[in-house]
Motif scaffolding. Structure first.
Motif, PDB file in Angstrom:
ATOM      1  N   ILE A 158       0.845  -1.188   0.000  1.00  0.00           N
ATOM      2  CA  ILE A 158       0.000   0.000   0.000  1.00  0.00           C
ATOM      3  C   ILE A 158       0.883   1.242   0.000  1.00  0.00           C
ATOM      4  CG2 ILE A 158      -1.730   1.304   1.283  1.00  0.00           C
ATOM      5  CD1 ILE A 158      -2.764  -1.338   2.366  1.00  0.00           C
ATOM      6  N   LYS A 159       0.612   2.148  -0.916  1.00  0.00           N
ATOM      7  CA  LYS A 159       1.393   3.378  -1.000  1.00  0.00           C
ATOM      8  C   LYS A 159       1.048   4.315   0.153  1.00  0.00           C
ATOM      9  CE  LYS A 159       1.679   3.380  -6.061  1.00  0.00           C
ATOM     10  NZ  LYS A 159       1.347   4.150  -7.295  1.00  0.00           N
ATOM     11  N   PRO A 160       2.022   5.108   0.601  1.00  0.00           N
ATOM     12  CA  PRO A 160       1.717   6.102   1.631  1.00  0.00           C
ATOM     13  C   PRO A 160       0.745   7.151   1.096  1.00  0.00           C
ATOM     14  CG  PRO A 160       3.914   6.459   0.734  1.00  0.00           C
ATOM     15  CD  PRO A 160       3.438   5.149   0.189  1.00  0.00           C
ATOM     16  N   VAL A 161      -0.040   7.697   1.979  1.00  0.00           N
ATOM     17  CA  VAL A 161      -1.051   8.689   1.604  1.00  0.00           C
ATOM     18  C   VAL A 161      -0.560  10.082   2.000  1.00  0.00           C
ATOM     19  CG1 VAL A 161      -3.424   9.476   1.940  1.00  0.00           C
ATOM     20  CG2 VAL A 161      -2.908   7.018   1.898  1.00  0.00           C
ATOM     21  N   ILE A 162      -0.501  10.949   1.016  1.00  0.00           N
ATOM     22  CA  ILE A 162      -0.108  12.334   1.297  1.00  0.00           C
ATOM     23  C   ILE A 162      -1.302  13.254   1.080  1.00  0.00           C
ATOM     24  CG2 ILE A 162       0.782  12.671  -1.064  1.00  0.00           C
ATOM     25  CD1 ILE A 162       2.869  14.582   0.303  1.00  0.00           C
ATOM     26  N   GLY A 163      -1.561  14.099   2.063  1.00  0.00           N
ATOM     27  CA  GLY A 163      -2.621  15.082   1.939  1.00  0.00           C
ATOM     28  C   GLY A 163      -2.146  16.275   1.136  1.00  0.00           C
ATOM     29  N   VAL A 164      -2.983  16.763   0.243  1.00  0.00           N
ATOM     30  CA  VAL A 164      -2.699  17.963  -0.551  1.00  0.00           C
ATOM     31  C   VAL A 164      -3.779  18.979  -0.239  1.00  0.00           C
ATOM     32  CG1 VAL A 164      -2.489  18.932  -2.866  1.00  0.00           C
ATOM     33  CG2 VAL A 164      -1.542  16.661  -2.370  1.00  0.00           C
ATOM     34  N   LEU A 165      -3.383  20.101   0.317  1.00  0.00           N
ATOM     35  CA  LEU A 165      -4.366  21.078   0.782  1.00  0.00           C
ATOM     36  C   LEU A 165      -4.995  21.838  -0.376  1.00  0.00           C
ATOM     37  CD1 LEU A 165      -5.535  21.974   3.462  1.00  0.00           C
ATOM     38  CD2 LEU A 165      -3.927  23.871   3.463  1.00  0.00           C
ATOM     39  N   CYS A 166      -6.309  21.935  -0.334  1.00  0.00           N
ATOM     40  CA  CYS A 166      -7.057  22.680  -1.344  1.00  0.00           C
ATOM     41  C   CYS A 166      -7.108  24.169  -0.987  1.00  0.00           C
ATOM     42  CB  CYS A 166      -8.482  22.145  -1.450  1.00  0.00           C
ATOM     43  SG  CYS A 166      -8.601  20.445  -2.040  1.00  0.00           S
ATOM     44  N   CYS A 167      -7.720  24.932  -1.873  1.00  0.00           N
ATOM     45  CA  CYS A 167      -7.976  26.353  -1.648  1.00  0.00           C
ATOM     46  C   CYS A 167      -9.458  26.624  -1.870  1.00  0.00           C
ATOM     47  CB  CYS A 167      -7.158  27.213  -2.620  1.00  0.00           C
ATOM     48  SG  CYS A 167      -5.389  27.017  -2.468  1.00  0.00           S
ATOM     49  N   ASN A 168      -9.922  27.721  -1.330  1.00  0.00           N
ATOM     50  CA  ASN A 168     -11.304  28.140  -1.542  1.00  0.00           C
ATOM     51  C   ASN A 168     -11.369  29.084  -2.742  1.00  0.00           C
ATOM     52  OD1 ASN A 168     -12.954  27.108   0.883  1.00  0.00           O
ATOM     53  ND2 ASN A 168     -11.091  27.930   1.821  1.00  0.00           N
ATOM     54  N   GLU A 169     -12.119  28.678  -3.761  1.00  0.00           N
ATOM     55  CA  GLU A 169     -12.318  29.501  -4.939  1.00  0.00           C
ATOM     56  C   GLU A 169     -13.803  29.502  -5.303  1.00  0.00           C
ATOM     57  OE1 GLU A 169      -9.653  28.741  -8.131  1.00  0.00           O
ATOM     58  OE2 GLU A 169      -7.848  28.855  -6.867  1.00  0.00           O
ATOM     59  N   VAL A 170     -14.137  30.309  -6.283  1.00  0.00           N
ATOM     60  CA  VAL A 170     -15.532  30.413  -6.707  1.00  0.00           C
ATOM     61  C   VAL A 170     -15.599  30.194  -8.211  1.00  0.00           C
ATOM     62  CG1 VAL A 170     -17.553  31.906  -6.905  1.00  0.00           C
ATOM     63  CG2 VAL A 170     -16.115  31.998  -4.846  1.00  0.00           C
ATOM     64  N   ALA A 171     -16.380  29.212  -8.630  1.00  0.00           N
ATOM     65  CA  ALA A 171     -16.663  28.966 -10.038  1.00  0.00           C
ATOM     66  C   ALA A 171     -18.173  28.823 -10.153  1.00  0.00           C
ATOM     67  CB  ALA A 171     -15.956  27.714 -10.524  1.00  0.00           C
ATOM     68  N   ASP A 172     -18.854  29.958 -10.189  1.00  0.00           N
ATOM     69  CA  ASP A 172     -20.318  30.038 -10.111  1.00  0.00           C
ATOM     70  C   ASP A 172     -20.826  29.747  -8.708  1.00  0.00           C
ATOM     71  OD1 ASP A 172     -20.563  30.659 -12.817  1.00  0.00           O
ATOM     72  OD2 ASP A 172     -20.599  28.539 -13.377  1.00  0.00           O
ATOM     73  N   ARG A 173     -20.031  29.015  -7.933  1.00  0.00           N
ATOM     74  CA  ARG A 173     -20.392  28.669  -6.559  1.00  0.00           C
ATOM     75  C   ARG A 173     -19.096  28.381  -5.814  1.00  0.00           C
ATOM     76  NH1 ARG A 173     -20.263  24.923 -10.085  1.00  0.00           N
ATOM     77  NH2 ARG A 173     -19.784  22.738  -9.690  1.00  0.00           N
ATOM     78  N   PRO A 174     -19.090  28.431  -4.483  1.00  0.00           N
ATOM     79  CA  PRO A 174     -17.865  28.120  -3.735  1.00  0.00           C
ATOM     80  C   PRO A 174     -17.422  26.685  -3.987  1.00  0.00           C
ATOM     81  CG  PRO A 174     -19.451  29.259  -2.339  1.00  0.00           C
ATOM     82  CD  PRO A 174     -20.189  28.881  -3.596  1.00  0.00           C
ATOM     83  N   ILE A 175     -16.145  26.507  -4.248  1.00  0.00           N
ATOM     84  CA  ILE A 175     -15.600  25.172  -4.501  1.00  0.00           C
ATOM     85  C   ILE A 175     -14.271  25.003  -3.777  1.00  0.00           C
ATOM     86  CG2 ILE A 175     -16.693  24.982  -6.771  1.00  0.00           C
ATOM     87  CD1 ILE A 175     -13.897  25.587  -7.971  1.00  0.00           C
TER      88      ILE A 175
END
Length: 251
Positions: free
Chosen positions: A13-30
């Protein structure tokens, strides 16, 4: 459809790395993260990627830190809010307060757990603040500052400049080079370096700290101001950054 029940072996099993998202708006918050950050983590770090929402009021960072093997704080179109590192009353622009909150809290928990945390661009700035450092937006002409929203996406990464890698550092050892050319897109840079951080690279033009490392609780912390994910396929020093992350994960 056939199902593989418990007991089947599909390899390690490969190690799991978290990748942090950002808050943006594409017609709605995403929640958003550029795909270019994901591919190198799989190809050169040997990891499986889990996207981490930057939604402060619902994130259980303690639980998440216990499940992740590593964390990458990505670059972003937003800046770290000045309130995180300064008492000034200057007006912020292009900020993402939830990203600040989740990044600093989750990174702190990961570091305390002895797990690797790496940063790119905004990620370097967040980690410097986490270690008690400060940032500046007063950068000399040798650094590219992304200020025009109408600038074509591809042209943002046209700016290349040289950095000197510090002898004996992680990056210098991994690349076997003392000077490399890097691609930068940023509006903030390091003013005062955080406590316990070791300089890994300095800009040739004005000695701005361009990379640092630390190992406060046993896990590697490494961050760069530039964008190794942008030219990773054709640049050995960029691949070295992700290979170092893989080594830190034990792959």
């Amino acid at each position: 459809m056939r199902f593989a029940c418990c007991g089947s072996d599909d390899g390690p099993i490969k190690p799991v790395i978290g990748v942090l998202c950002c808050n943006e708006v594409a017609d709605r918050p995403i929640q958003a993260v550029a795909t270019r950050f994901v591919h190198p983590l799989v190809r050169y770090a040997g990891a499986t990627v889990l996207l981490v929402p930057a939604v402060a009021d619902v994130m259980d960072t303690r639980a998440l830190a216990g499940r992740l093997d590593g964390l990458l704080l990505t670059g972003s179109r937003s800046n770290v809010a000045k309130a995180r590192y300064s008492a000034t009353d200057a007006v912020d622009d292009a900020i993402d307060l939830d990203r600040d909150a989740v990044a600093l809290e989750l990174a702190g928990r990961m570091i305390e757990a002895g797990r690797p945390v790496f940063g790119i661009c905004r990620g370097l700035q967040e980690l410097n603040v986490l270690f008690g450092g400060t940032l500046t937006e007063t950068l000399q002409d040798g650094h590219y500052r992304s200020t025009a929203d109408e600038t074509a996406y591809e042209s943002l990464f046209d700016h290349v400049h040289d950095v000197d890698l510090q002898s004996g550092g992680l990056l210098a050892n991994a690349t076997a080079q003392r000077r490399i050319s890097v691609t930068s897109v940023h509006r903030q840079g390091i003013d005062r370096l955080g406590g316990g951080l070791t300089v890994e690279a300095l800009a040739v033009s004005d000695s701005l700290v361009e990379a640092f490392s630390a190992q406060p609780c046993g896990g590697n912390v490494l961050a760069v101001q530039w964008h190794p994910e942008w030219d990773v396929e054709g640049n050995a020093s960029s691949r070295a950054f992700f290979s170092l992350l893989g080594q830190s994960l034990g792959t």
